[in-house]
Enzyme design. Structure first.
Site, mmCIF file in Angstrom:
data_model
loop_
_atom_site.group_PDB
_atom_site.id
_atom_site.type_symbol
_atom_site.label_atom_id
_atom_site.label_comp_id
_atom_site.label_asym_id
_atom_site.label_seq_id
_atom_site.Cartn_x
_atom_site.Cartn_y
_atom_site.Cartn_z
ATOM 1 N N ASP A 1 13.422 30.295 49.121
ATOM 2 C CA ASP A 1 12.737 29.018 49.266
ATOM 3 C C ASP A 1 13.315 28.262 50.466
ATOM 4 O O ASP A 1 14.478 28.459 50.831
ATOM 5 C CB ASP A 1 12.946 28.197 47.997
ATOM 6 N N HIS B 1 15.785 23.956 41.341
ATOM 7 C CA HIS B 1 16.579 22.735 41.520
ATOM 8 C C HIS B 1 17.129 22.203 40.196
ATOM 9 O O HIS B 1 17.977 21.294 40.214
ATOM 10 C CB HIS B 1 15.746 21.636 42.186
ATOM 11 N N HIS C 1 14.132 25.258 50.516
ATOM 12 C CA HIS C 1 15.132 24.325 49.995
ATOM 13 C C HIS C 1 16.221 25.081 49.241
ATOM 14 O O HIS C 1 15.938 26.051 48.524
ATOM 15 C CB HIS C 1 14.477 23.302 49.065
ATOM 16 N N ASP D 1 7.632 28.097 51.010
ATOM 17 C CA ASP D 1 7.537 26.897 51.834
ATOM 18 C C ASP D 1 8.349 26.985 53.123
ATOM 19 O O ASP D 1 8.408 26.021 53.884
ATOM 20 C CB ASP D 1 7.931 25.647 51.042
#
Length: 323
Positions: A179, A142, A181, A260
């Site tokens: 991931d 990120h 996200h 995740d």
């Protein structure tokens, strides 16, 4: 130019495992999901299952300033250093945003994480290992060129990929991000760089609420609806990722390995299980065998249910190590 191995001999099937105790020194406070216990869970599971003996352990070095500038602006690095120094001087946690803060041990952890990614890249290119996994934190995908966010400070995978290109002389590398996200920071850094193909899937309409429209033609973004299970994601990988990877013919593959998207992880709502991570890893190992002498560097990103994180990392490592 770095030459590519002509074959994958069994004696070279070594997976390097990069980590460092300093990565546990970054602690964002009680109850925060991105916690030091994540690495403990992985280590305990590797020891309990005996998988530990299949890996070649390497201590992560500290990243150097010029490594960080491969992906981040000088202004951002200076501002972040001042922020980190404040935490050291006060001995307190200092918030960057509502989800991300630093403590006195954060700087060393960040430098070890980025340093692991660079050292793993060198080890694989130099033939010391066929591939590598970096058990590191904080995560990185990120972190944009000029902003820390989403538990991330330095973009470890972007730094490593640019190191392979700008320092080690490769011409084409792929970044794979699975991931839950969207890896918005990685996309911000590498979008438009024709030397890099980035392929990813991520749950749609959750943090960081981006990725629906790719920022460059070198992006393959797959936003996935909540509650999608592994079979459907495998079909999308077959139809969307793999043809682009085959066409691109990367000389090395970098993985932002977030776990995740597992069905037990409460930070997302996708339905992957360990077998899905093993399958995805096998597809990437096969692509790497065809095009880049097997060369893969995988860096830990998310994964916050400690049990499913540990099991999923083990499934990933078994395929990388060929055991």
């Amino acid at each position: 130019m770095v030459g590519l191995p002509g074959c994958l001999c069994q004696k070279t099937m070594t997976t390097a495992y990069f980590s460092h105790p300093d990565c546990r020194g970054h602690d964002m406070g009680a109850g925060h999901p991105e916690c030091p216990q994540r690495l403990d869970a992985i280590e305990d599971h590797l020891l309990a299952t005996g998988l530990d003996i299949a890996l070649t352990r390497r201590d992560a070095p500290l990243a150097r300033h010029h490594d960080l500038t491969l992906a981040h602006s000088e202004g951002y690095l200076l501002e972040l250093d001042e922020f980190l120094q404040q935490a050291v001087e006060t001995g307190e946690h200092t918030a960057i945003d509502q989800d991300t803060n630093v403590c006195p041990g954060t700087r060393q952890a960040m430098l070890r994480a980025a340093g692991a990614a660079v050292a793993a890249t060198d080890a694989v290119i130099d033939g010391e290992a066929i591939n590598a996994f970096c058990a590191i934190r904080p995560p990185g995908h990120h972190a944009t060129r000029s902003q820390a966010m989403g538990f991330c400070f330095y973009n470890n995978v972007s730094i490593a990929a640019r190191h392979a290109l700008d320092v080690r002389g490769l011409e084409r590398v792929a970044i794979v991000d699975f991931d839950v996200h969207h890896g918005n920071g990685t996309e911000d850094i590498v979008a438009g760089d024709e030397r890099i193909l980035m392929v990813s899937f991520f749950q749609d309409q959750i943090y960081p609420f981006s990725g629906g429209v790719p920022m460059g033609e070198n992006m393959v973004n797959l936003p996935i609806p909540a509650y999608t299970r592994g079979g459907e994601i495998r079909d999308l990988i077959r139809s969307q990722w793999l043809p682009r990877l085959e066409e691109f013919r990367p000389q090395m593959i970098f993985i932002s390995a977030g776990f995740d998207a597992h069905r037990e992880d409460e930070l997302g709502q996708l339905g992957l299980v360990e077998a899905d991570y093993a399958w995805i890893t096998q597809q990437l190992v096969d692509v790497a065998a065809r095009h880049c002498g097997g060369r893969i560097v995988s860096c830990l990103e998310g994964g916050y249910s400690l049990s499913s994180l540990a099991r999923s990392v083990a499934a990933h490592l078994r395929v990388l190590a060929g055991v």
